[in-house]
Structure formats: C-alpha cells, structure tokens
Scaffold this active site. Sequence first.
Site, PDB file in Angstrom:
ATOM      1  N   GLY A  26     -36.839  24.123  29.349  1.00 49.52           N
ATOM      2  CA  GLY A  26     -36.057  24.958  29.910  1.00 49.52           C
ATOM      3  C   GLY A  26     -34.807  25.122  29.204  1.00 49.52           C
ATOM      4  O   GLY A  26     -33.875  25.712  29.915  1.00 49.52           O
ATOM      5  N   GLY A  27     -34.396  24.526  27.904  1.00 50.06           N
ATOM      6  CA  GLY A  27     -33.394  24.995  27.366  1.00 50.06           C
ATOM      7  C   GLY A  27     -32.145  24.171  28.000  1.00 50.06           C
ATOM      8  O   GLY A  27     -32.066  23.134  28.806  1.00 50.06           O
ATOM      9  N   ARG A  85     -35.105  12.793  17.528  1.00 42.83           N
ATOM     10  CA  ARG A  85     -34.764  14.217  17.508  1.00 42.83           C
ATOM     11  C   ARG A  85     -34.558  14.573  16.007  1.00 42.83           C
ATOM     12  O   ARG A  85     -34.511  13.637  15.100  1.00 42.83           O
ATOM     13  CB  ARG A  85     -33.317  14.165  18.106  1.00 42.83           C
ATOM     14  CG  ARG A  85     -32.636  15.400  17.905  1.00 42.83           C
ATOM     15  CD  ARG A  85     -33.024  16.436  18.958  1.00 42.83           C
ATOM     16  NE  ARG A  85     -31.875  17.326  19.360  1.00 42.83           N
ATOM     17  CZ  ARG A  85     -32.203  18.681  19.875  1.00 42.83           C
ATOM     18  NH1 ARG A  85     -33.656  19.035  20.139  1.00 42.83           N
ATOM     19  NH2 ARG A  85     -31.166  19.582  20.176  1.00 42.83           N
ATOM     20  N   SER A 137     -28.736  18.005  22.321  1.00 41.51           N
ATOM     21  CA  SER A 137     -29.886  18.466  23.072  1.00 41.51           C
ATOM     22  C   SER A 137     -29.526  18.619  24.873  1.00 41.51           C
ATOM     23  O   SER A 137     -28.480  17.909  24.929  1.00 41.51           O
ATOM     24  CB  SER A 137     -31.158  17.613  22.945  1.00 41.51           C
ATOM     25  OG  SER A 137     -32.071  18.066  23.635  1.00 41.51           O
ATOM     26  N   SER A 138     -30.347  19.360  25.394  1.00 45.11           N
ATOM     27  CA  SER A 138     -29.943  19.270  26.767  1.00 45.11           C
ATOM     28  C   SER A 138     -31.252  18.492  27.236  1.00 45.11           C
ATOM     29  O   SER A 138     -31.606  18.460  28.611  1.00 45.11           O
ATOM     30  CB  SER A 138     -30.049  20.465  27.511  1.00 45.11           C
ATOM     31  OG  SER A 138     -29.100  21.357  26.860  1.00 45.11           O
ATOM     32  N   THR A 162     -39.951  24.210  25.190  1.00 42.45           N
ATOM     33  CA  THR A 162     -40.264  22.569  25.024  1.00 42.45           C
ATOM     34  C   THR A 162     -41.442  22.110  26.054  1.00 42.45           C
ATOM     35  O   THR A 162     -41.905  22.783  26.950  1.00 42.45           O
ATOM     36  CB  THR A 162     -38.820  21.973  25.601  1.00 42.45           C
ATOM     37  OG1 THR A 162     -37.801  22.541  24.833  1.00 42.45           O
ATOM     38  CG2 THR A 162     -38.845  20.549  25.535  1.00 42.45           C
ATOM     39  N   ASN A 188     -38.033  23.677  19.847  1.00 40.91           N
ATOM     40  CA  ASN A 188     -37.100  24.456  20.104  1.00 40.91           C
ATOM     41  C   ASN A 188     -37.696  25.897  20.606  1.00 40.91           C
ATOM     42  O   ASN A 188     -38.016  26.040  21.933  1.00 40.91           O
ATOM     43  CB  ASN A 188     -36.013  24.967  18.983  1.00 40.91           C
ATOM     44  CG  ASN A 188     -34.603  25.395  19.685  1.00 40.91           C
ATOM     45  OD1 ASN A 188     -34.421  25.142  21.299  1.00 40.91           O
ATOM     46  ND2 ASN A 188     -33.909  26.215  19.050  1.00 40.91           N
TER      47      ASN A 188
HETATM   48  O1  DON Z   1     -33.044  20.394  22.829  1.00 36.96           O
HETATM   49  C1  DON Z   1     -32.808  21.119  23.461  1.00 36.96           C
HETATM   50  O2  DON Z   1     -31.995  21.292  24.620  1.00 36.96           O
HETATM   51  C2  DON Z   1     -33.369  22.649  23.204  1.00 36.96           C
HETATM   52  N1  DON Z   1     -34.090  22.880  21.862  1.00 36.96           N
HETATM   53  C3  DON Z   1     -34.696  22.776  24.191  1.00 36.96           C
HETATM   54  C4  DON Z   1     -35.357  24.024  24.121  1.00 36.96           C
HETATM   55  C5  DON Z   1     -36.098  24.379  25.306  1.00 36.96           C
HETATM   56  O3  DON Z   1     -36.172  23.573  26.208  1.00 36.96           O
HETATM   57  C6  DON Z   1     -36.900  25.660  25.076  1.00 36.96           C
HETATM   58  N2  DON Z   1     -37.881  25.828  26.465  1.00 36.96           N
HETATM   59  N3  DON Z   1     -37.983  26.087  27.146  1.00 36.96           N
END
Ligand code: DON
Length: 581
Positions: free
Chosen positions: A484-485, A110, A463-464, A392, A412
């Site tokens: 997917g954030g 990370r 992070s997720s 991501t 991100n």
């Molecule tokens: O680390 C994380 O949780 C976020 N930065 C991930 C971002 C993400 O998955 C965007 N995509 N769809």
Amino acid sequence: MRSRRPLYAALVCVVASLPFSASAQDAAILSAEARFHPVIAERGMVSSQEALATEIGVDVLKAGGNAVDAAVAVSFALAVTLPRAGNIGGGGFMIVHASKTGETVAIDYREKAPAAATEDMFLNDAGDADSVKSRFSGLGVGVPGTVRGLALAHQRYGSGTLTWADLIEPSIVLAREGFPVSDDLASSLSSNWIRMHLARDDEATRIFYGPTDGPPAAGTITTRPDLAATLQSIADDGPDAFYSGPIAEAIVAKVNDAGGRMSLDDLSGYAAEVRAPVTGRYKGYTIASMPPPSSGGVHLIQILNILEGLPIAESGLNAAKTIHLMSEAMSYAYADRSMFLGDPDFVDVPVGWLTSTDYAEEIRAKIDPDHATPSSEIRPGTPPAPYESNETTHFSVVDEAGNAVSNTYTLNFSYGVGFVADGTGILLNNELDDFSAKKGVPNAYGLIGGEANAVEANKRPLSSMTPTIVFKDDKVFLVTGSPGGSRIITTVLQIVVNVIDHGLDIASATAAPRIHDQWLPDEIRIEQGISPDTIRLLEEMGHTVALKDAMGSTQSILVTPEGTLHGAADPRSAGSLADGY
Ligand code: DON
C-alpha cells in the site's frame, strides 16, 4: 486442507456472560458478534495474497519445514503466480521469530542504488525532479535483494530438513508446466495502465501477452519457461547463479539499455543484512517491526506510543473522535518521516528518540481533542542533539513450533519498472523512486523527503514496508503486514489497534474500513464504509475527508493463548488465501 470454521454458536453463552471489560485478547478470540470469521487451524498457517502460493507454503509446513522454509517457498511461488509484486527482481524485508531461542531478527533485503548512482540522477536539465527517470527508466532499477535475502533466511533460520532446491521446486513446476491464470492476474494484465506500462518492453509484452496475443483470460493455463529455467539455475547453483554469470549479465544489459547505470560488480557485491528489529510496548503487548531503511516500524511504534495515552478504545472503532485522534498522530509521524528517515548505513536515524514515550507525550500535548491541526502547523520535531545514531505483497507464516515469519516484498510499482531481463523471465523493480529525487518533491506515493533519503551510491531507498510481529508474554500473538505504499504503516497500525483496542477478531479487524493521514496532503483518506455522519463530524472539526480506493492487503495470523491459529487474508485482494492444517 483441514482448516475449520469457528463454532461460534457454542460460545455465545460464554461471551454473553463475559464482563464488558473482557480483555481485548479474549474479545479478539471469542468475538461471537463478529460479521467476519477467520480461518482456523491448529498446527501451521500461511496467509498470502495468492492461493497457489499459500498452498505451497502449507505443503512445506506439512512436510516438516518450519515457518522460514515455508516463507522461502511462498516467496518464489509468488514470483511466478503474482508477478506484479511477488518477485526475484525486487527486494523487501522479513521479520523472523525463532521460538527455540526466543530471538527475533529483521532481514533487510531491500534493493540498493548502484555504485554509479548520483544525487542528481533523477533531475532534468532544469534541475527539476523527473519522474520518468526514476519510475520508467533503467535509472530507477535498484540492485535486487530478494534472492540473497531468501538464501540468508534459509541458511540461518531454516529447519535444515528441506533443502534450498526443495523449496524452489514447486515454483519451477508451476512456471514450467503451467498454472491457471487467476482472476486477479487476468484483471491486472487487462487494465489499460498495465498494458501501456508493459508495452514499453518487447520482452515483457512477449511473456505476458504473447502466448494469448492479448491479455490472458482467467483460467487459461500459462507457462513461464524462461523463469522456470532461471529458478532451476538458482535451485541448482544457489543465489550466486542470480548475482553472477549469464543471469546477472542479462539484468545488467537490460538495465543499462534502458538508461540505467548498473554493473556486474553491483550485483556480485549485493549482501542482505540482519538487523535488530525496532521494538516498542503497547498496552501490555510487545511490537517488533522493521527498522530503517524502512520507516514502517519506527512510525508504527511512534503512532502507537502517541495513541497509548489517548482514549481511542473508549471512543470506539471508526468513531469521528477516534479517527480524528489517529489522524493527528499519523500526521506528526509522517512529518518526522520526511525529515529523519533514511538508510541507517548512510545517515544517523534517531530511532530511540522517535520511538520514545517522552517524545510521544510531547506530540500528544499538541493534539487538540476537538479540532484538526492544519498540516502547515505540523513540523518535524527537534531531536535532542546529538541524537543516536500498488504494488507490494505481504505474507505471514506461523508453524507448529511457534516460529513466525512476517514478510513484505515488492517491485515498487505493479510489475516494477515494466522491463524483463531478456531470456530470464525476471521482472525488474523501480524501487529507486522511493529516494527523494529532490528535497520536498513527493515520490509516487506523495511522500516528501529530504537529505536523509537523498540518492547516494550503494544506498537503500527509504521504505514504508512494515512487516510486524506482536508478542504477548513473549509468545507470538499476531503476525501481520500489508502492501500500500505510504498507507502501509497506517494499515498495519489499524490491524493492531482493531485487535488490541477494539477487541475485534482478526477477520473483522481486517475487514473494518480503513483511514489514513500522511501529513501532506492535508486530508484524511477514507475507505467506503465510514458513515456520512462521521465524515460530517470530522469536517466540523476542521478535517478534509477524501473517499478513495481501498487501502492495503493485510495477511495476518493471530495465535490464541491455547495456540490455535486464526488466519485472515484481506478480502480487498481477489484470490488471497489464509490456510492451515
Ligand atoms: O517500499 C515502499 O514503501 C514502496 N516501494 C512500497 C510500494 C507499495 O507498497 C506499492 N503497493 N501498493
């Protein structure tokens, strides 16, 4: 390509004769009723969001590389062919299972905040969170971890038969000689948002729009000469070529020209970490997933623990009752996320308590089987004191020896912060927006955080991302993960329960409509495909239901007891491919 489609017709009689209570594992594999079928292979399999990268990974496996070697090659390839998420200027997480030793580890690469980062750096003069600073300026750029993470994985867990340079070579060829622009790349580069995002940087505009004087058409051959030269240096001189010398200087110059605070020492001092995965048990399966600084594994296991005592298999896939119970469990987990999760090198995260079955039971007791609990009544739990210490991309690999890699990495946002370090072809991330800029103020994914995820020098933002491997009887059963954030955790959760509870094969588990609840906002987010009757029943229970865009892009591989590999690349992503041999 020698993957084959299943001969389900021959199995229909067998399946018809199975008792209804056939184990989920049988059902997941035989699934004669399935409307979707996985790609099947015997020896090795890669599932990724971009077909050329998948094929490069399969070629590495065929050449005698192991799953980690393939993962390294796929990661570099995605940095060329899927630039909105594949990267060398970002960071991520990799779960590795080594079949010979039985060891499973979590590699944390990370991004980190630079040493000059301060808690108030994303606030404006009035003391309010300023998302332009964290999302669109150099201040949002974290010290990239991808190259060090991949080097560590290769050094410790690679087969030793293929060198670091061997694994980067196919990506250098793509970048130097060119590759056809995929439909997905053409469509993302022509979207208004991305055009505006990249137009803020002359270098990004030159690279992505210069050669064609506008967005490239699908099928156009495109080259990335600067990136080819950067990859060549990394291949020739190892990861240090990225973290010191001219490439590092170009990164630092770009970040600081854009208002950031990165130094050459930040880059040369960056180290990836090997951590113990967070583990749990669910209905006879063992789950190994990403520990903090990702919240993914902790909350995946927490939600599974809550669900283990609830009748979701009986109520059925995407029935109103099932969605209600899952949404309540998700909501409690995301409330805890907001309070307790952060970088374990800076804060004590109560992982043991959050993933304990006792705490899950406590939450379960609060869930009304028929009525929604308003989010205002859901609060983070109280740990026993003192407690122990879109875009991501994910890919999964399994090799012939049973080694497995589950890798999620990111910039991100799509194309990260939108800036390319001049002359290097390296797109930079805006990962530091994942910090909590100010207590209670949501990040780009609507996630709330507090002290545990405040900005600090050298800290990793929460992070997720949830790269996950599920084991049955100590053998790899399922490798999965998703972008997917904030929706990543619940997307991965649904792959697990769709296979284990609902008995779906991996392709059907992937295609099934998804739901999501993250505590705040107080709503269940759904994809197309949940029936209007179900929505009405949920509303009668007191839920607000919101139909939104598709969620996630899972890349999964399921291993049958006989060792056959079933791959499923998410149909939500154009151009994703599972393939094997
Ligand atoms: O680390 C994380 O949780 C976020 N930065 C991930 C971002 C993400 O998955 C965007 N995509 N769809």
